[in-house]
Design an enzyme around this catalytic site. Structure first.
Site, PDB file in Angstrom:
ATOM      1  N   CYS A 131       0.818  -1.221   0.000  1.00 33.63           N
ATOM      2  CA  CYS A 131       0.000   0.000   0.000  1.00 33.63           C
ATOM      3  C   CYS A 131       0.853   1.272   0.000  1.00 33.63           C
ATOM      4  O   CYS A 131       0.363   2.349  -0.332  1.00 33.63           O
ATOM      5  CB  CYS A 131      -0.970  -0.015   1.163  1.00 33.63           C
ATOM      6  SG  CYS A 131      -0.259  -0.490   2.729  1.00 33.63           S
ATOM      7  N   SER A 395      42.751  -3.998  42.040  1.00 34.42           N
ATOM      8  CA  SER A 395      43.934  -3.141  41.967  1.00 34.42           C
ATOM      9  C   SER A 395      45.203  -3.978  41.834  1.00 34.42           C
ATOM     10  O   SER A 395      45.326  -5.048  42.415  1.00 34.42           O
ATOM     11  CB  SER A 395      44.004  -2.241  43.197  1.00 34.42           C
ATOM     12  OG  SER A 395      44.071  -3.040  44.337  1.00 34.42           O
ATOM     13  N   THR A 456      54.727  15.777  36.009  1.00 31.09           N
ATOM     14  CA  THR A 456      53.607  16.700  35.848  1.00 31.09           C
ATOM     15  C   THR A 456      52.999  16.926  37.229  1.00 31.09           C
ATOM     16  O   THR A 456      52.637  15.965  37.917  1.00 31.09           O
ATOM     17  CB  THR A 456      52.547  16.080  34.909  1.00 31.09           C
ATOM     18  OG1 THR A 456      53.179  15.779  33.685  1.00 31.09           O
ATOM     19  CG2 THR A 456      51.394  17.021  34.679  1.00 31.09           C
ATOM     20  N   ILE A 460      45.367  14.886  36.931  1.00 27.58           N
ATOM     21  CA  ILE A 460      43.953  14.509  36.889  1.00 27.58           C
ATOM     22  C   ILE A 460      43.835  13.227  37.712  1.00 27.58           C
ATOM     23  O   ILE A 460      44.586  12.278  37.479  1.00 27.58           O
ATOM     24  CB  ILE A 460      43.500  14.232  35.437  1.00 27.58           C
ATOM     25  CG1 ILE A 460      44.056  15.248  34.457  1.00 27.58           C
ATOM     26  CG2 ILE A 460      41.989  14.070  35.362  1.00 27.58           C
ATOM     27  CD1 ILE A 460      43.361  16.537  34.369  1.00 27.58           C
ATOM     28  N   GLY A 482      45.739   7.099  31.755  1.00 23.89           N
ATOM     29  CA  GLY A 482      45.689   6.574  33.106  1.00 23.89           C
ATOM     30  C   GLY A 482      45.699   7.677  34.141  1.00 23.89           C
ATOM     31  O   GLY A 482      46.144   8.792  33.857  1.00 23.89           O
ATOM     32  N   THR A 497      43.746   2.653  34.568  1.00 25.18           N
ATOM     33  CA  THR A 497      44.114   2.955  33.183  1.00 25.18           C
ATOM     34  C   THR A 497      42.931   2.678  32.261  1.00 25.18           C
ATOM     35  O   THR A 497      41.964   2.012  32.650  1.00 25.18           O
ATOM     36  CB  THR A 497      45.291   2.080  32.721  1.00 25.18           C
ATOM     37  OG1 THR A 497      44.861   0.711  32.748  1.00 25.18           O
ATOM     38  CG2 THR A 497      46.505   2.251  33.602  1.00 25.18           C
ATOM     39  N   GLU A 499      42.905   0.729  29.927  1.00 23.82           N
ATOM     40  CA  GLU A 499      42.826  -0.731  29.773  1.00 23.82           C
ATOM     41  C   GLU A 499      41.936  -1.359  30.846  1.00 23.82           C
ATOM     42  O   GLU A 499      41.139  -2.239  30.563  1.00 23.82           O
ATOM     43  CB  GLU A 499      44.226  -1.345  29.946  1.00 23.82           C
ATOM     44  CG  GLU A 499      44.957  -1.637  28.669  1.00 23.82           C
ATOM     45  CD  GLU A 499      46.363  -2.099  28.984  1.00 23.82           C
ATOM     46  OE1 GLU A 499      46.514  -3.146  29.650  1.00 23.82           O
ATOM     47  OE2 GLU A 499      47.305  -1.382  28.610  1.00 23.82           O
ATOM     48  N   ASP A 500      42.111  -0.907  32.097  1.00 26.65           N
ATOM     49  CA  ASP A 500      41.286  -1.432  33.200  1.00 26.65           C
ATOM     50  C   ASP A 500      39.807  -1.233  32.893  1.00 26.65           C
ATOM     51  O   ASP A 500      38.978  -2.102  33.136  1.00 26.65           O
ATOM     52  CB  ASP A 500      41.605  -0.716  34.522  1.00 26.65           C
ATOM     53  CG  ASP A 500      43.025  -0.971  34.975  1.00 26.65           C
ATOM     54  OD1 ASP A 500      43.564  -2.040  34.642  1.00 26.65           O
ATOM     55  OD2 ASP A 500      43.590  -0.091  35.659  1.00 26.65           O
TER      56      ASP A 500
END
Lengths: 516, 128
Positions: A131, A395, A456, A460, A482, A497, A499-500
């Site tokens: 239709c 951890s 550094t 963060i 990380g 990180t 990856e974790d």
């Protein structure tokens, strides 16, 4: 005591006394509620603010051959078309599908363009049926050619709202606008004493079927809005936090772009500035008293949007007089404030609605049903997947470096443990900085020997009680791989990180932790 | 007055600004500065009794002084007078008038662009 019918008769006779909510505040203060109830018939309210939960139902009309649209795009913005063949709902916050345009021109902007009479490109896709054989189309539409364009906003006119600030070290871009670091500013949204639901805080006159001013047209309240709630703490009769909401409806074809605008909250997304004005019939002394509320009497909580969680901590309880003054004191500092809604437009809307009533062209309605005024609260959405906090992550052995460490020693440590980040701490394990394999390479290249010179210092971090999803967003935002996990005393407890986090998405949380 | 000072590479090692401050009765506010060994620009506000003499001194020293006429402009059509920009302005160049209209003062504006990037309706433009 008056009735809506009596007030309507006075409007028709040209005898009704109509004032704006701002004027009513002065009248009640000077003459008292009893006298105000006798003299004033209608109080007009107004608000012009960013209301994300807004949108338009559109019926495009049938093509020849016909099409059953399954995907529709207006100037590149998708409208939901899981409705009948040529119906769609265009939501205000939908971003543009073109990544180059993205948040800059979305659903809200299309709504404004349609109201302005601009041509908008319609692209539709379909799977084709017996239709509805057509499978794609591309054409131009304008508002006047559409069969219907009905604005239906599921949640507008919040009864009060929180004010926002940001305690973190970085600028945040939120639906409450740009929030400067270290509580550098405060933004707020409500129109205060002009705001519709703050003038009828117990929903004594407002309900399903109330005729209103909506974006320059006559519209209606069609019920309570989504997230409507009634159980918030009250002060002077009005809630001090977001409470009641309204679902509104109006005809886009009658709207005026003076009272509705597409906008974009920077790095947040498109939103629609909706202009709404609701008339409140002054039926008795109590209603007169309620409409007499002043900015000073309306409480508001300033929330810390630096905490990306459902429950944000309040920083201070204030009121709209203070917010509107332009400066507020927070933790001993004078902090500038910004309104996100336009008080100027809110006043214009209240004045415009007043003029409509004065001219006898707008009559009040008796609601068919009142809005729920008790027993409504907002349920949170719980995520079935277990909520994973940073401290729940498995951890690894904690490896640390000290500022006086020799570069070659640190390099050895990284290689031995197969890691790329190393937190630098003092003798109490308090965080001083971070060093990456790149920093080490850099140090060697520049002939530096001590870690102190290359680490550094502005780091963060992740806190133990933060959700893993928040950390994933933080890694992404700062483009880092990380960050150190620290406890409330700034002591390093581990490293997390990218990856974790990705392992968490693939495997889910550790089995042993699910058991408890 | 507000002006851009343009430093050629030859001038970047000379202590011209400190000479200016010492020898003339002026006050001097640096809003923006980007000067490298390849030269650069500095946006400054100079006021005080000897501003005119101070500017003449700068020009004698080989610094190109270009006064700023209009920095910031509000698009009246697009602006809805919400005020989102007011608390973001670091120099208080944006304010509400009596009737809640948003007003931008181009004499105070330093062109930082914070308001332009944060305006929900993209109604503020800074011209450089």
């Amino acid at each position: 005591m008056k009735t809506v019918d009596e007030i309507n008769q006075r409007i028709k006779d040209g005898d009704a006394v109509v004032v704006t909510a701002a004027e009513m505040t002065r009248i009640v203060r000077e003459d008292g509620a009893e006298k105000a109830a006798e003299e004033i018939d209608v109080v007009t309210t107004g608000t012009f603010g960013a209301m994300c939960s807004s949108g338009v139902f559109i019926n495009f009309g049938h093509t020849d051959p016909p099409i059953k649209m399954t995907k529709t795009y207006l100037n590149g913005v998708e409208a939901y078309s899981g409705l009948a063949a040529v119906d769609a709902y265009l939501g205000a916050t939908q971003p543009n599908r073109s990544p180059d345009i993205g948040l800059a021109y979305g659903g809200a902007h299309i709504i404004e363009d349609l109201i302005r009479g601009e041509e908008v490109e319609l692209v539709a896709e379909a799977y084709g049926t017996d239709c509805y054989p057509l499978t794609e189309l591309k054409t131009q539409i304008t508002l006047d050619k559409l069969n219907q364009a009905i604005m239906v906003n599921p949640r507008n006119c919040y009864q009060n709202y929180a004010a926002a600030t940001n305690s973190t070290e970085e600028t945040l871009y939120t639906y409450m606008g740009t929030l400067l670091p270290q509580m550098g500013n405060v933004t707020y949204s409500s129109a205060g004493e002009l705001s519709p639901l703050l003038n009828d805080p117990y929903f004594q006159t407002i309900g399903l079927g109330t005729r209103i001013f909506l974006c320059g047209a006559e519209g209606y309240i069609i019920g309570e809005g989504t997230q409507h709630s009634t159980e918030s703490e009250r002060k002077n009769g009005v809630p001090v936090s977001p409470s009641g909401t309204l679902m509104l409806k109006g005809d886009l074809k009658d709207m005026d772009s003076e009272y509705v605008r597409g906008a974009t909250m920077p790095k947040y997304g498109p939103t629609l500035y909706v202009g709404a004005g609701i008339p409140i019939p002054v039926l008795n002394e109590d209603i007169a008293l309620r409409t007499g509320i002043s900015d000073e009497d309306i409480g508001c909580r300033i929330m810390d949007y630096g905490v990306p969680r459902r429950s944000r901590p309040p920083v201070k309880e204030t009121n709209y007089q203070e917010l509107r003054s332009g400066v507020i004191e927070l933790e001993g500092q004078d902090v500038p404030t910004s309104s996100l809604s336009s008080y100027k437009k809110a006043l214009e809307i209240a004045e415009e609605l007043k003029a409509w009533i004065d001219k006898g062209k707008f009559l009040l309605t008796n609601p068919v049903e009142m809005l729920p005024s008790t027993g409504q609260s907002v349920n949170p959405l719980e995520i079935r997947r277990p909520f994973i906090l940073v401290k729940d992550l498995k951890s690894k052995k904690l490896i640390l470096a000290y500022p006086t460490d020799d570069i070659s020693h640190v390099a050895k440590k990284m290689v031995q443990n197969n890691i790329n980040h190393l937190p630098v701490v003092d003798d109490k394990h308090k965080l001083l900085g971070i060093v990456t394999s790149w920093d080490i390479a850099n140090a060697v290249a520049k002939g530096k020997n001590k870690l102190m010179d290359v680490m550094t210092k502005k780091v963060i971090i992740a806190r133990e009680d933060e959700p893993a999803d928040v950390i994933a967003r933080r890694l992404d935002k700062h483009e880092i791989s990380g960050l150190p996990i620290i406890d409330k005393d700034n002591r390093v407890k581990g490293m997390i990180t990218a990856e974790d986090i990705s392992r968490l998405i693939v495997d889910g949380p550790d089995d042993e932790e699910e058991g408890d | 007055m507000k002006a851009w000072l343009e430093f050629s590479p030859k001038k970047v090692n000379k202590a011209i600004i400190s000479d200016l401050m010492r020898d003339y009765d002026i006050s001097f506010n640096i809003h923006r500065a980007d000067i490298t060994p390849k030269g650069g620009k500095m946006l400054v506000e100079i006021s005080g009794n000897q501003s005119k003499e101070g500017v003449e001194f700068l020009e004698r020293e080989g610094i190109h002084v270009s006064p700023i006429k209009r920095v910031v402009k509000k698009d009246e059509e697009k602006c809805v007078d919400c005020g989102a920009c007011v608390s973001l302005c670091p120099v208080k160049a944006i304010s509400n008038t009596e009737d809640w209209t948003i007003e931008v003062d181009d004499q105070i504006c330093i062109g930082c662009d914070f308001c332009t990037s944060s305006c929900p309706t993209r109604a503020i433009k800074v011209t450089k």
